[in-house]
Design a protein around this motif. Structure first.
Motif, PDB file in Angstrom:
ATOM      1  N   PRO A 161      61.898  35.812  61.485  1.00 50.29           N
ATOM      2  CA  PRO A 161      61.365  37.012  62.146  1.00 50.29           C
ATOM      3  C   PRO A 161      61.124  38.217  61.253  1.00 50.29           C
ATOM      4  CG  PRO A 161      63.714  36.897  62.501  1.00 50.29           C
ATOM      5  CD  PRO A 161      63.343  35.635  61.749  1.00 50.29           C
ATOM      6  N   ALA A 162      61.191  38.101  59.933  1.00 49.44           N
ATOM      7  CA  ALA A 162      60.799  39.213  59.066  1.00 49.44           C
ATOM      8  C   ALA A 162      59.292  39.459  59.213  1.00 49.44           C
ATOM      9  CB  ALA A 162      61.165  38.903  57.617  1.00 49.44           C
ATOM     10  N   PRO A 163      58.835  40.661  58.869  1.00 40.93           N
ATOM     11  CA  PRO A 163      57.440  41.017  59.137  1.00 40.93           C
ATOM     12  C   PRO A 163      56.453  40.672  58.033  1.00 40.93           C
ATOM     13  CG  PRO A 163      58.620  42.948  58.350  1.00 40.93           C
ATOM     14  CD  PRO A 163      59.625  41.814  58.423  1.00 40.93           C
ATOM     15  N   ASP A 185      55.252  30.677  70.130  1.00 43.76           N
ATOM     16  CA  ASP A 185      55.925  29.908  71.178  1.00 43.76           C
ATOM     17  C   ASP A 185      57.432  30.110  71.201  1.00 43.76           C
ATOM     18  OD1 ASP A 185      56.082  28.428  68.681  1.00 43.76           O
ATOM     19  OD2 ASP A 185      56.820  26.723  69.846  1.00 43.76           O
ATOM     20  N   ILE A 186      57.986  30.861  70.239  1.00 43.85           N
ATOM     21  CA  ILE A 186      59.429  31.109  70.246  1.00 43.85           C
ATOM     22  C   ILE A 186      59.698  32.584  69.947  1.00 43.85           C
ATOM     23  CG2 ILE A 186      60.044  28.746  69.616  1.00 43.85           C
ATOM     24  CD1 ILE A 186      60.542  29.689  66.764  1.00 43.85           C
ATOM     25  N   GLY A 187      60.941  32.985  70.182  1.00 45.42           N
ATOM     26  CA  GLY A 187      61.289  34.386  70.076  1.00 45.42           C
ATOM     27  C   GLY A 187      61.110  34.974  68.701  1.00 45.42           C
ATOM     28  N   THR A 188      61.313  34.179  67.637  1.00 46.48           N
ATOM     29  CA  THR A 188      61.163  34.736  66.295  1.00 46.48           C
ATOM     30  C   THR A 188      59.721  35.162  66.007  1.00 46.48           C
ATOM     31  OG1 THR A 188      60.978  32.469  65.446  1.00 46.48           O
ATOM     32  CG2 THR A 188      63.132  33.550  65.263  1.00 46.48           C
ATOM     33  N   ASP A 189      58.754  34.539  66.659  1.00 47.50           N
ATOM     34  CA  ASP A 189      57.368  34.972  66.503  1.00 47.50           C
ATOM     35  C   ASP A 189      57.190  36.387  67.031  1.00 47.50           C
ATOM     36  OD1 ASP A 189      56.556  32.433  65.469  1.00 47.50           O
ATOM     37  OD2 ASP A 189      56.416  31.657  67.512  1.00 47.50           O
ATOM     38  N   LEU A 190      57.769  36.660  68.199  1.00 44.58           N
ATOM     39  CA  LEU A 190      57.652  37.996  68.773  1.00 44.58           C
ATOM     40  C   LEU A 190      58.440  39.023  67.973  1.00 44.58           C
ATOM     41  CD1 LEU A 190      57.679  37.507  72.650  1.00 44.58           C
ATOM     42  CD2 LEU A 190      55.830  37.245  70.989  1.00 44.58           C
ATOM     43  N   LEU A 191      59.580  38.607  67.430  1.00 44.88           N
ATOM     44  CA  LEU A 191      60.353  39.540  66.614  1.00 44.88           C
ATOM     45  C   LEU A 191      59.616  39.886  65.323  1.00 44.88           C
ATOM     46  CD1 LEU A 191      64.069  38.444  67.004  1.00 44.88           C
ATOM     47  CD2 LEU A 191      63.011  40.579  67.727  1.00 44.88           C
ATOM     48  N   ALA A 192      58.937  38.924  64.722  1.00 40.81           N
ATOM     49  CA  ALA A 192      58.138  39.223  63.541  1.00 40.81           C
ATOM     50  C   ALA A 192      57.059  40.243  63.874  1.00 40.81           C
ATOM     51  CB  ALA A 192      57.506  37.945  62.986  1.00 40.81           C
ATOM     52  N   LEU A 201      52.796  38.118  72.026  1.00 44.38           N
ATOM     53  CA  LEU A 201      52.574  37.402  73.281  1.00 44.38           C
ATOM     54  C   LEU A 201      53.137  35.996  73.130  1.00 44.38           C
ATOM     55  CD1 LEU A 201      49.332  37.405  75.413  1.00 44.38           C
ATOM     56  CD2 LEU A 201      50.538  35.285  74.938  1.00 44.38           C
ATOM     57  N   LEU A 202      53.929  35.573  74.096  1.00 43.27           N
ATOM     58  CA  LEU A 202      54.572  34.256  74.063  1.00 43.27           C
ATOM     59  C   LEU A 202      53.801  33.266  74.921  1.00 43.27           C
ATOM     60  CD1 LEU A 202      57.335  32.987  72.947  1.00 43.27           C
ATOM     61  CD2 LEU A 202      58.127  33.217  75.309  1.00 43.27           C
ATOM     62  N   VAL A 203      53.507  32.098  74.347  1.00 44.59           N
ATOM     63  CA  VAL A 203      52.933  30.978  75.109  1.00 44.59           C
ATOM     64  C   VAL A 203      53.993  29.891  75.120  1.00 44.59           C
ATOM     65  CG1 VAL A 203      51.051  29.320  75.294  1.00 44.59           C
ATOM     66  CG2 VAL A 203      50.604  31.620  74.403  1.00 44.59           C
ATOM     67  N   PRO A 204      54.837  29.857  76.138  1.00 42.11           N
ATOM     68  CA  PRO A 204      55.960  28.910  76.136  1.00 42.11           C
ATOM     69  C   PRO A 204      55.488  27.465  76.180  1.00 42.11           C
ATOM     70  CG  PRO A 204      56.274  30.658  77.768  1.00 42.11           C
ATOM     71  CD  PRO A 204      54.846  30.726  77.312  1.00 42.11           C
ATOM     72  N   ASN A 205      56.287  26.589  75.578  1.00 42.10           N
ATOM     73  CA  ASN A 205      56.056  25.160  75.680  1.00 42.10           C
ATOM     74  C   ASN A 205      57.383  24.475  75.988  1.00 42.10           C
ATOM     75  OD1 ASN A 205      57.495  24.915  73.234  1.00 42.10           O
ATOM     76  ND2 ASN A 205      55.615  25.044  72.019  1.00 42.10           N
TER      77      ASN A 205
END
Length: 273
Positions: A161-163, A185-192, A201-205
């Motif tokens: 999750p670093a930027p 698709d996971i929280g680390t994407d949003l944290l980054a 934006l999360l697209v859950p799978n």
């Protein structure tokens, strides 16, 4: 899908070293602690505008992001652990449709992905390029790809999750992070995204944890729905992506908050990244 990019390495070819060149793309890296950057062959090189200068005149419609930065595994393509075989690359549902929608709207597309198998010596750069070339065959060319090649705990600034990956793409595109959206698709994407100052934006799978979905301020049922929402009503946005994902709550805007995402197998030491 055609390339209309003016993308270049983030610091110009004088500083960004070419680490691999193929018929399909060129890979750059500023140094061992920096991300790898892939720019497809056939782009039209031009000086990168300063961050904040805005997108080209033919870019995204008013109110829409100038660029969408996608996670790779589990978002654009199926997550195949430790894959080195291009024949095993499979597009996620609605991924090709999402890319066509972005192209039609003049919105730029990029990829930000952790690939620690490079640092582990399990994946060569040539193999990585073959995987991305196959992904481009399935989805169309991506304007720029930023890859973190480092193992967990290496101390780099690019592993989500670093930027760092988001910042690297924004430097190449000449855009501020706030004019982009990170889709994953996971929280680390949003944290980054959050750490870089970009909406997420999360697209859950099937691999997304319930708490990650619950913590995401904005979700969509699939990639095409996500892109329609981002582009707005003029491009056929659904009234609510929640309508396409029964059981998920309606959107509350984009973004992520510190602490929203919890450890996920792809973000833990030993995980796939």
């Amino acid at each position: 899908m055609s390339i209309r990019t003016a993308a270049q390495p983030p610091h110009g070819t004088a500083r960004a070293g070419v680490v691999l060149r193929t018929a399909a793309a060129t890979w750059y890296q500023d140094g061992p602690d920096a991300p790898l950057l892939r720019i497809p062959t056939g782009s039209a090189p031009a000086p990168v505008s300063a961050p904040g200068a805005g997108a080209p005149p033919d870019a995204a419609p008013e109110g829409a992001p100038a660029a969408v930065l996608f996670d790779r595994d589990g978002t654009l393509i199926e997550d195949v652990p430790h894959n080195t075989d291009p024949a095993r690359v499979r597009a996620r549902p609605h991924a090709a449709e999402a890319m066509r929608l972005l192209e039609a709207a003049g919105t730029r597309a990029a990829v930000v992905t952790n690939q620690p198998d490079i640092g582990r010596g399990l994946l060569t750069l040539a193999q990585l390029e073959a995987l991305h070339a196959r992904m481009a065959e399935l989805l169309g060319p991506i304007e720029v790809t930023a890859v973190c090649p480092h193992i967990p705990g290496a101390g780099c600034g690019c592993r989500k999750p670093a930027p760092g990956l988001v910042h690297a793409v924004c430097r190449v595109l000449g855009l501020p992070p706030g004019r982009t959206v990170v889709v994953g698709d996971i929280g680390t994407d949003l944290l980054a995204a959050h750490h870089a100052g970009a909406p997420g934006l999360l697209v859950p799978n099937e691999a997304t944890r319930p708490e990650e979905t619950d913590a995401a301020p904005h979700t969509a049922g699939h990639l095409a729905s996500a892109v329609r929402t981002l582009l707005g009503p003029a491009h056929g946005a659904a009234s609510s992506p929640a309508n396409e994902a029964p059981g998920r709550r309606p959107e509350r805007g984009t973004g992520a908050r510190p602490g929203d995402a919890r450890a996920h197998p792809r973000s833990r030491p030993g995980g796939l990244g």
